[in-house]
Write an enzyme that holds these catalytic residues in place. Structure first.
Site, PDB file in Angstrom:
ATOM      1  NE  ARG A  35      -9.964  47.210   4.827  1.00 14.91           N
ATOM      2  CZ  ARG A  35     -10.882  47.332   5.767  1.00 14.91           C
ATOM      3  NH1 ARG A  35     -10.938  46.458   6.760  1.00 14.91           N
ATOM      4  NH2 ARG A  35     -11.751  48.318   5.728  1.00 14.91           N
TER       5      ARG A  35
ATOM      6  CD  GLU B 254     -12.586  39.845   3.312  1.00 14.51           C
ATOM      7  OE1 GLU B 254     -13.445  40.726   3.546  1.00 14.51           O
ATOM      8  OE2 GLU B 254     -11.504  39.758   3.923  1.00 14.51           O
TER       9      GLU B 254
ATOM     10  CG  HIS C 187     -14.441  41.669   6.575  1.00 10.58           C
ATOM     11  ND1 HIS C 187     -13.712  42.103   5.505  1.00 10.58           N
ATOM     12  CD2 HIS C 187     -14.375  42.685   7.489  1.00 10.58           C
ATOM     13  CE1 HIS C 187     -13.227  43.307   5.733  1.00 10.58           C
ATOM     14  NE2 HIS C 187     -13.622  43.700   6.945  1.00 10.58           N
TER      15      HIS C 187
END
Length: 367
Positions: free
Chosen positions: A280, A309, A328
């Site tokens: 993460r 992000e 991602h």
């Protein structure tokens, strides 16, 4: 006769356990999915569901599988959270969405199934903390993410980011083989896996198979598979970082892990080591990562997740040398999708039948 009877009973037990093990769908075998200790029917508030909301962004195939898994249950397809909020009244479960607007309108909701592992935005909702059963997609994308982590490791170690940049300019330049720090083979080097959960275990397995020595940390216990040389607790991560040529971050995002990879961690890393993050983004302090890269403390980084992000187009990480960024996508594959659909269908079947669910989230821990 008593001995024969005991042996027969033992054989029956072994055969029943073996049969039970094979009942798990093929796609889910070998992932070490956790089964709840308590059957669904024994949970407070459970009743056989009559109506379930389903957000199925993967296409109609999932709905078809769910109808087979739960005959007689009304499955209501919704396109987004807004539709789910308008339709959730009278539903005992929601598949695919965990959203405050949905929870606010839910009058009978008992179970939520989400598709992916990350549930940090769900476990923080007050209604979830009040006793809703939450299951997620932990470990389903672990093999795919592990492949991504190893690909990033190889790319950095072999300088593929440099050579690809040269290719875009039509530049036949071999000098990187002499100037890149650590240019060489993966075998014989040490990898630290921070977060030996589903993803971390898959990464460790691959690294070991490629000839690496693997050490790791995990939050709750020291036990680990044979292919991990040493398993420490979370507070040993900084110490173990000094041994590693490659550090792979496979942490979930919790209060304990937020900002865990900071300046002190990067300072402790072996000079010239590589940092890979497939966990993460918010577990890493981005400013400290940039400092470690720009100072030369670490040789490069592979990032599938970032903080913030999405990463803004003018963020300095985009132009920092020896940084490989993917948006991602490490979890994305056809195989991951197959496992997601298999888990959701299996959990729905189990919930309707009152059986123990797979991959129940510990709300307090956050994963």
């Amino acid at each position: 006769m008593k001995i024969h009877a005991r042996l027969a009973g033992l054989l029956t037990l072994v055969l029943s356990l073996s049969t039970a093990a094979t009942e798990l769908p093929t796609e889910l075998q070998g992932l070490d999915l956790r089964e709840a200790d308590v059957a669904s029917k024994d949970l407070p508030g459970w009743k056989k569901p009559q109506r379930i909301l389903v957000w199925a962004p993967f296409g109609p195939q999932l709905l078809d599988e769910l109808r087979i898994a739960a005959p007689g249950v009304e499955l209501v397809a919704v396109a987004n959270a807004e539709e789910a909020a308008a339709a959730v009244a009278g539903s005992q479960a929601v598949i695919g969405i965990c959203d405050q607007s949905v929870l606010a309108n839910a009058d009978q909701l008992h179970w939520i199934q989400v598709y992916f592992a990350g549930v940090e935005n769900c476990v923080s909702l007050p209604r979830v903390k009040e006793g809703i059963v939450l299951t997620n997609g932990q470990r389903l994308s672990s093999p795919t993410i592990a492949d991504h982590a190893i690909a990033m490791t190889y790319a950095l170690l072999r300088g593929l980011d440099i050579f690809h940049g040269n290719q875009a300019e039509g530049n036949w330049d071999r000098s990187a083989t002499n100037t890149l720090r650590g240019f060489g083979e993966l075998s014989g080097r040490t990898m630290l896996v921070v977060g030996l959960g589903g993803i971390g275990t898959q990464v460790a397995q691959r690294a070991h198979a490629l000839g690496m020595r693997v050490v790791a940390t995990r939050g709750s216990r020291r036990e680990g598979p044979d292919f991990v040389d040493y398993v420490g607790l979370s507070n040993e991560a900084v110490k173990l970082a000094a041994e590693a040529d490659v550090v792979v971050n496979a942490l979930p995002l919790t209060d304990a892990t937020k900002g865990m990879i900071d300046g002190s961690f990067f300072a402790a890393m072996k000079p010239g080591a590589y940092y890979i993050n497939v966990g993460r983004g918010q577990t890493t302090v981005t400013a400290d990562l940039l400092d470690a890269l720009n100072s030369g403390q670490i040789a490069g980084a592979g990032l599938d997740v970032t903080d913030p992000e999405p990463l803004p187009s003018d963020h300095p990480l985009w132009t920092t040398p020896r940084v490989i960024i993917t948006p991602h996508v490490a979890a994305t594959s056809a195989e991951t999708l197959q496992r997601i659909q298999a888990l959701v269908a299996e959990n729905l079947r189990r919930y309707v039948a009152g059986e123990a669910l797979l991959s129940v989230v510990d709300i307090q821990r956050g994963y």
